[in-house]
Design a protein around this motif. Structure first.
Motif, mmCIF file in Angstrom:
data_model
loop_
_atom_site.group_PDB
_atom_site.id
_atom_site.type_symbol
_atom_site.label_atom_id
_atom_site.label_comp_id
_atom_site.label_asym_id
_atom_site.label_seq_id
_atom_site.Cartn_x
_atom_site.Cartn_y
_atom_site.Cartn_z
ATOM 1 N N ILE A 112 8.145 40.149 187.119
ATOM 2 C CA ILE A 112 7.909 39.130 186.083
ATOM 3 C C ILE A 112 9.221 38.501 185.626
ATOM 4 O O ILE A 112 9.309 37.274 185.430
ATOM 5 N N ILE A 113 10.262 39.319 185.453
ATOM 6 C CA ILE A 113 11.571 38.762 185.063
ATOM 7 C C ILE A 113 12.099 37.851 186.161
ATOM 8 O O ILE A 113 12.645 36.772 185.888
ATOM 9 N N MET A 115 10.352 36.117 188.254
ATOM 10 C CA MET A 115 9.569 34.884 188.215
ATOM 11 C C MET A 115 10.076 33.943 187.121
ATOM 12 O O MET A 115 10.275 32.741 187.357
ATOM 13 N N ILE A 116 10.306 34.485 185.932
ATOM 14 C CA ILE A 116 10.752 33.650 184.814
ATOM 15 C C ILE A 116 12.138 33.068 185.092
ATOM 16 O O ILE A 116 12.378 31.867 184.880
ATOM 17 N N ILE A 117 13.051 33.914 185.575
ATOM 18 C CA ILE A 117 14.400 33.424 185.874
ATOM 19 C C ILE A 117 14.364 32.385 186.989
ATOM 20 O O ILE A 117 15.074 31.373 186.949
ATOM 21 N N TRP A 119 12.040 30.279 187.695
ATOM 22 C CA TRP A 119 11.552 28.985 187.195
ATOM 23 C C TRP A 119 12.703 28.115 186.698
ATOM 24 O O TRP A 119 12.670 26.901 186.833
ATOM 25 N N ALA A 160 7.019 31.710 191.791
ATOM 26 C CA ALA A 160 7.856 30.751 191.066
ATOM 27 C C ALA A 160 8.194 29.524 191.908
ATOM 28 O O ALA A 160 8.083 28.391 191.450
ATOM 29 N N PRO A 249 19.321 31.484 177.314
ATOM 30 C CA PRO A 249 17.851 31.479 177.351
ATOM 31 C C PRO A 249 17.241 30.641 176.233
ATOM 32 O O PRO A 249 16.213 29.980 176.436
ATOM 33 N N LEU A 253 14.668 27.624 176.595
ATOM 34 C CA LEU A 253 13.397 27.731 175.890
ATOM 35 C C LEU A 253 13.130 26.475 175.071
ATOM 36 O O LEU A 253 11.990 25.975 175.025
#
Length: 455
Positions: A112-113, A115-117, A119, A160, A249, A253
Motif C-alpha cells: 500500500i505504501i 502504491m501511494i508513493i 502515484w 499505481a 507529503p 496532499l
C-alpha cells in the motif's frame, strides 16, 4: 459508409499488423514505425523530400504532444534523487516500519505504501525511496525477499502505474491515441484497476503464504535492494530531515485537495504536481548543498531529463506513427485525405463495422490481447499508443465504449510490460550477498541485476 478506403488506409492497416507482429516476436518497432510514416507521407504527397521531412515533423509533433509527460517524469525523478541522496526518504518511511509485525502485515503495508508513493513519484523512484528502508524490516518480520518484490511490483508497477491517476502519464498517451479526453480514460480505468488489483494481490498473497507454509520459500536477512544511485550522504541534520519528511507529503496532499476542489485533470493536474516537485527540488538542493545548491539543482535536473528521454525514447516513434491515424495527419503531412474522411482510424472503424458484425465482448477480448502483446517487450509504455488507436477503431465500429476499451488496453499493456510478471526485464531486483558475487533472487532464479531506475 460513403467513403472508399484509399491506399493510405491500407498502408496504415498493414503497418499496424506489422507492429503487432514485431511486438509478438519481442523485436523493436522503431524502424517499422519510421518506414510506415515515410510510406504514408510518400503516397499522400508523391514527393520524396516531403516524405523525408514528414518523418522529422512527425517526431516533432509527437514530442510536442508528449513533452508535458516527459517533463513531469523527469522532474519527479530528479526530486526523488535528492530525497534518496539526502536521506529524507529514510525518515519519511521509517515510521511505517513499527507497524510491520508479521509477514502478512509486511506484505500489505509495503504494498500500500508503494502504491501511494508510486502515484506521486512513479514506481521506479519509489523502489529506491522505499525498498532500502522497509526490506530489512520485512525480512525480520518473516516475509521472504520474493514477497517484498511481489508486493512492490503488484502495487507499484501494477496498480499505481496502470491507473496513473496523479501524474497521468499513461492515460495521456492512450487518450491522445484514442482522441478522447484524459479524464474519460481515468474514469473508465478506476473499476478496471480495482478489479485487477484485488484479484492479483489476493492471489499473490494466498500463493505466497502457501509456498511459505510448504517451505518452498524461506525468509533470509542477508538480502538487499540493488541501487546504482549514490549512497545517502549526511547533507541535512536530523531536524531538517524530519521537517522535510513532513513538508513534502503535505505539499503533495495539498495538490490532491486542489485537484479535487478545482476539478483539474490532464495537463492542468500534471502542471500542478510538476510545479510542486520543481519547488521541492530547488529547496532541497539549496538546503542540502548550501553554496553548491544552484549547480546541484541543475545537475539533478539533468539526471532527471536523461531518465525521462531514456524511458520515452522508444515511445516517440510509435506515438508519431499513431498520431497520423487522427488529426495529426493534416498537421504533419497535410490535407491529403479524402474530403469525406474523418481520420484514418475513424474511417477504418466505420469500414470494420460495415463489414464485420462486432460485439462488445469481441472488442474487449481483442483489446486485452493487444495490450498484453504490446507489453511483451518489457516496457509497458512503448505500445499503449497502439492500444489507444485500436480502441478508437473498435469504439467507432461498435458505436460506444472507446474510453473503456482504451483503459482496458492501457491496463493490460502496463501490467504485462511494467514488471509484474516475473520474467519481464524490469522487475525490481532483490539480491543475496555472498563473499564472491551478488545473485538476484526471484521466482525464476538468478537474473542480471537491473538498475532500480530502469523505468
Amino acid at each position: 459508409m460513403g467513403l472508399e478506403l484509399s491506399a493510405l488506409h491500407w498502408i496504415y492497416v498493414v503497418f499496424i499488423a506489422l507492429i503487432i507482429g514485431f511486438m509478438v516476436k519481442r523485436r523493436d518497432t522503431t524502424l517499422i514505425c519510421i518506414i510506415g510514416i515515410f510510406l504514408l507521407a510518400l503516397v499522400a504527397t508523391g514527393s520524396l523530400a516531403s516524405s523525408i521531412s514528414g518523418i522529422f515533423n512527425s517526431f516533432i509533433f509527437a514530442i510536442t504532444e508528449l513533452m508535458s509527460t516527459i517533463l513531469i517524469i523527469s522532474i519527479i525523478v530528479a526530486m526523488s534523487t535528492v530525497l534518496t541522496k539526502s536521506g529524507i526518504n529514510d525518515v519519511m518511511i521509517a515510521p511505517f516500519a513499527k507497524f510491520i509485525k508479521n509477514p502478512a502485515l509486511a506484505f500489505w503495508i509495503i504494498g500500500i505504501i508503494m502504491m501511494i508513493i508510486s502515484w506521486f513519484f512513479w514506481p521506479s523512484p519509489a523502489v529506491a525511496l522505499l525498498g532500502a528502508v522497509l526490506l530489512p524490516v520485512a525480512l525480520r518480520a518473516g516475509l521472504p525477499a520474493l514477497g517484498v518484490a511481489m508486493a512492490m511490483n503488484l502495487f507499484g508497477h501494477g496498480i499505481a502505474l496502470s491507473g496513473d491517476f496523479i501524474i497521468q502519464a499513461a492515460p495521456k498517451l492512450t487518450a491522445d491515441a484514442a482522441s478522447i479526453p484524459v479524464g474519460d480514460v481515468i474514469a473508465a480505468s478506476i473499476p478496471l484497476v480495482i478489479t485487477m488489483g484485488v484479484v492479483t494481490t489476493l492471489s499473490a498473497f494466498i500463493l505466497l503464504k502457501r509456498d511459505m507454509k510448504l517451505g518452498r520459500i524461506k525468509a533470509t536477512e542477508n538480502v538487499g535492494i540493488v541501487q546504482d544511485q549514490a549512497e545517502s550522504e549526511e547533507l541535512l541534520t536530523l531536524v531538517q530531515k524530519k521537517f522535510f519528511a513532513v513538508f513534502i507529503p503535505l505539499a503533495f496532499l495539498l495538490d490532491v485537495v486542489a485537484l479535487s476542489i478545482l476539478k483539474l485533470q490532464g495537463g492542468d493536474a500534471t502542471a500542478l504536481v510538476g510545479g510542486t516537485a520543481v519547488f521541492i527540488l530547488l529547496i532541497l538542493s539549496l538546503f542540502a548543498h548550501k553554496q553548491q545548491g544552484l549547480e546541484k539543482s541543475t545537475a539533478y535536473l539533468i539526471q532527471g531529463f536523461q531518465f525521462g528521454f531514456k524511458v520515452f525514447g522508444p515511445v516517440i516513434p510509435i506515438a508519431a506513427f499513431f498520431y497520423l491515424g487522427d488529426s495529426g495527419f493534416n498537421q504533419i503531412i497535410g490535407d491529403y485525405l479524402p474530403k469525406t474522411s474523418l481520420g484514418i482510424v475513424n474511417d477504418l472503424g466505420a469500414a470494420l463495422a460495415a463489414a464485420v458484425p462486432l460485439t462488445k465482448e469481441i472488442a474487449a477480448v481483442t483489446l486485452t490481447g493487444i495490450g498484453a502483446i504490446t507489453g511483451l517487450d518489457g516496457s509497458g509504455f512503448s505500445g499503449i499508443s497502439l492500444a489507444g488507436s485500436v480502441a478508437k477503431l473498435f469504439g467507432t465500429a461498435i458505436g460506444s465504449g472507446t474510453a473503456t476499451l482504451t483503459a482496458l488496453g492501457q491496463i493490460t499493456a502496463i501490467w504485462v510490460g511494467g514488471g509484474t510478471p516475473p520474467s519481464t526485464k524490469n522487475i525490481p531486483c532483490v539480491y543475496r550477498k555472498t563473499q564472491k558475487s551478488t545473485a538476484c533472487i526471484n521466482s525464476v532464479g538468478p537474473l542480471i541485476i537491473p538498475s532500480a531506475y530502469s523505468r
